[in-house]
Scaffold this motif. Sequence first.
Motif, mmCIF file in Angstrom:
data_model
loop_
_atom_site.group_PDB
_atom_site.id
_atom_site.type_symbol
_atom_site.label_atom_id
_atom_site.label_comp_id
_atom_site.label_asym_id
_atom_site.label_seq_id
_atom_site.Cartn_x
_atom_site.Cartn_y
_atom_site.Cartn_z
ATOM 1 N N SER A 13 -6.012 3.625 -3.778
ATOM 2 C CA SER A 13 -7.107 2.741 -3.371
ATOM 3 C C SER A 13 -6.600 1.300 -3.226
ATOM 4 O O SER A 13 -5.547 0.939 -3.743
ATOM 5 N N ASP A 14 -7.390 0.496 -2.521
ATOM 6 C CA ASP A 14 -7.075 -0.932 -2.396
ATOM 7 C C ASP A 14 -7.021 -1.580 -3.773
ATOM 8 O O ASP A 14 -6.173 -2.424 -4.038
ATOM 9 N N ALA A 40 -3.891 -3.517 -5.427
ATOM 10 C CA ALA A 40 -4.073 -4.905 -5.871
ATOM 11 C C ALA A 40 -3.668 -5.064 -7.341
ATOM 12 O O ALA A 40 -3.051 -6.067 -7.715
ATOM 13 N N ARG A 80 2.525 -1.013 2.278
ATOM 14 C CA ARG A 80 1.583 -2.063 1.883
ATOM 15 C C ARG A 80 2.192 -2.984 0.824
ATOM 16 O O ARG A 80 2.033 -4.209 0.882
ATOM 17 N N GLU A 127 -12.796 2.732 -9.252
ATOM 18 C CA GLU A 127 -13.370 2.284 -7.992
ATOM 19 C C GLU A 127 -14.753 1.691 -8.209
ATOM 20 O O GLU A 127 -15.512 2.173 -9.064
#
Length: 158
Positions: free
Chosen positions: A26-27, A31, A84, A156
């Motif tokens: 996931s983002d 992060a 990424r 999330e």
Amino acid sequence: MKQPPAGPSEGPFERILLASEGRPFSDAAIARVIELARPADASVRVFSIARIHGVSFGMQMPGLLPTKAEWKEQREIVSRAVKRLERKGIDADGHVVGTRKTTKRIIQEATLAGCDAIVMGADPDRNRVTGDFVWSQEPQRVRRKAKKIPVFLVFEDS
């Protein structure tokens, strides 16, 4: 849920394992890895599992092994995460392994790669008794079993 910022007891880390039991990264997980890696310019190992569904009579059976499509999907998940991280200036590499014993293999990978921390995307905690039978609770099992390596679970936002 929003993750708290890294505190003094959370680093700095030199090598971090971004692991998955098969779900895409996931983002929020990416992060969190960047947040933990930046202070000491840590490198990241991206690692995912291609699930072997079981055994029959103590031997792996071809129908239970990951298909070519499942291997390809996991390699793409790892490749996207590595790209990424590299775009953000983080030194990253990665690979995929097939196993039935996901928890043990993730902890073993962290140890072999010399990682100081493990980051995993996770579903909210469930009742431990029923959660032990649910594949999506694998990150919680890693957190319980990894004695010497801190495990950061990223939940999330719902």
